[in-house]
Design an enzyme around this catalytic site. Structure first.
Site, PDB file in Angstrom:
ATOM      1  N   ASP A  96      -6.572   1.936  -3.254  1.00 51.27           N
ATOM      2  CA  ASP A  96      -7.865   1.845  -2.575  1.00 51.27           C
ATOM      3  C   ASP A  96      -8.204   3.151  -1.855  1.00 51.27           C
ATOM      4  OD1 ASP A  96      -5.986   1.612  -0.541  1.00 51.27           O
ATOM      5  OD2 ASP A  96      -6.833  -0.213   0.332  1.00 51.27           O
TER       6      ASP A  96
ATOM      7  N   ASP B  38      -1.752   0.893  -3.843  1.00 45.95           N
ATOM      8  CA  ASP B  38      -2.704  -0.105  -4.345  1.00 45.95           C
ATOM      9  C   ASP B  38      -4.052   0.531  -4.678  1.00 45.95           C
ATOM     10  OD1 ASP B  38      -3.246   0.385  -1.650  1.00 45.95           O
ATOM     11  OD2 ASP B  38      -3.956  -1.640  -1.265  1.00 45.95           O
TER      12      ASP B  38
ATOM     13  N   SER C 114       0.827  -1.202   0.000  1.00 48.86           N
ATOM     14  CA  SER C 114       0.000   0.000   0.000  1.00 48.86           C
ATOM     15  C   SER C 114       0.867   1.260   0.000  1.00 48.86           C
ATOM     16  CB  SER C 114      -0.968  -0.010   1.180  1.00 48.86           C
ATOM     17  OG  SER C 114      -1.864   1.074   1.125  1.00 48.86           O
TER      18      SER C 114
END
Length: 451
Positions: free
Chosen positions: A241, A239, A97
């Site tokens: 999100d 990532d 992430s």
């Protein structure tokens, strides 16, 4: 074997000291055995260690008899999509992430994209590894490479009406993470002028680790927005999100105010729906939701808690000030793509700029943003601060997540980190920036004092 990488909601650590190929194999085998998973979808982000961990993870799953579909480099939400839309028994994303480039991790879901946390199997997987597993050498399950990106993009577009989009000029900055892979697909389908910067995935992160929550990581995007004369800017973590917004002047917009915008956009089509929000900053979200005919509901911070509460309430949307946005039609999962598409729809429909949309809200409910303080004893500081403020006239004290104290004209939330000796402070007021700043300074002095 070093099991320190197992956290409350995911697994993360340095490669290869904490996370390595053998650990990935162990995790895959334990996951498939614990959940009885027969079909599992996996992917990895742009980090250099991703492919090796991804293939080792696949081997562990296959050793347990699971058939594995590998999607290669992708975003976490692409694994979520596959898990709920393609009837897999589960999904695992190899991702670090927003963490430093030498770290990596694993995010897990079961079928239907139901999250796996410490309470729902993650620690059992850890314990299976600690107890020792006899992993067979034979790989009984199959491995298939497949891309589901086109289907996922179609799903994203179902949330908006692209034909009604204004022809905005947008700077999009994936920070050399994975978001560029999807932005390129969307750009072909949208009537937008998208200026993609740092769009090629590169696990060395030559422009810095993609984490726009850190103020020092915002300058490149901000400058590009101004130089391109863009209507607004977007940036993502590794990532993707989480999505972050910049107005036409390159000003970073606190995620708190974006929560209200997305709630408003969705409530236009779903009047009366429930909206979940975290307790760190609340007044703006509650005001927007009620004005738009929705029902605001407070939940403990963290994706597992938000998703659980959304399912229990059948909530339409959940938003956190940290730029996580959760959607009922996305199996209650978070998406950094649906969020910016909905904001683009709202701006197109309203005829307003991003600055015009948020300036009134910022003025009505000014906030400090999250401020971190390292302390020796989190519990002791929380007790001391609560004793000081709970005794004041008009104080309303709650403990949904950490300590929240509200007065008629200002409030604050103070909560401890789960992973380090840090207290996180958020302060807001009703239309009084000077009061908010005064109380923020006052609280920081108390938090950072010795006793």
């Amino acid at each position: 074997m070093n099991l320190s990488g197992f956290k409350a909601y995911d697994i993360r650590g340095k490669y290869p000291s904490t996370l390595n190929e053998e650990m990935a194999r162990q995790i895959g085998y334990a996951y498939a055995r614990h959940f009885g998973a027969k079909r599992v979808v996996i992917g990895h982000d742009a980090r250099l260690s991703g492919p090796a961990l991804y293939h080792a993870l696949a081997d562990g799953l296959r050793a347990a008899g699971a058939d594995v579909t590998g999607t290669g480099m992708c975003g976490t939400e692409e694994i979520y999509y596959a898990a709920f839309a393609k009837n897999f028994d589960g999904g695992i994303m190899v991702t670090g992430s927003h963490n430093p480039a030498d770290e990596n991790g694993f995010k897990m879901v079961r079928g239907g994209a139901v999250p796996v946390s410490g309470d729902s199997g993650l620690f059992t997987i850890r314990d299976r590894i600690a107890e020792g597993q006899n992993i067979p050498a034979q790989l009984k399950g199959s491995f298939t490479e497949a891309s589901l990106r086109d289907e996922y993009v179609e799903h994203l577009l179902s949330y908006v009406h692209p034909e009604s989009f204004k022809r905005f000029r947008i700077v999009a900055d994936p920070g050399n993470g994975c978001a560029g892979l999807v932005i390129k697909k969307l750009a072909d389908r949208l009537p937008l002028n998208i200026e993609l910067i740092h769009g090629e995935p590169d696990g060395t992160f030559p422009n810095g680790v993609p984490n726009p929550l850190l103020p020092e990581n915002r300058a490149l995007t901000s400058r590009a927005v101004r130089e391109c004369k863009a209507d607004f800017g977007l940036a993502w973590d590794g990532d993707f999100d989480r999505c972050f917004f910049y107005d036409a002047e390159g000003r970073f917009i606190e995620g708190y105010y974006i929560v209200g915008m997305i709630a408003e956009a969705l409530l236009k089509r779903h009047h009366g729906a429930k909206i979940i929000h975290d307790p760190r900053l609340t007044w703006n979200t509650q005001d927007v939701v009620r004005r738009a005919g929705g029902v605001p509901i407070e939940s403990k911070t963290g994706h597992a808690f938000i998703k659980e509460r959304m399912r229990a309430e059948d909530a339409l949307y959940g938003g956190e000030m940290s730029a996580h946005h959760y959607f009922r039609n996305f199996a209650y999962c978070d998406s950094g793509m649906i969020s910016w598409l909905l904001v683009t729809q709202l701006l197109s429909d309203s005829g307003k700029t991003l600055a015009e949309c948020v300036n009134y809200r910022i003025s009505a409910f000014p906030c400090s943003g999250e401020i971190n303080s390292r302390v020796d004893d989190i519990s002791a500081v929380l007790r001391r601060v609560e004793a000081d403020y709970a005794a004041l006239p008009g104080a309303e004290v709650t403990h949904v997540d950490g300590l929240s104290v509200a007065f008629p004209d200002w409030r604050f939330n103070l909560r401890g980190s789960n992973t380090e000796p840090v207290l996180r402070l958020n302060v807001e007021s009703r239309g009084n920036r000077a009061l908010m700043e005064e109380k923020t300074e006052e609280l920081l002095k108390k938090i950072r004092s010795e006793g």
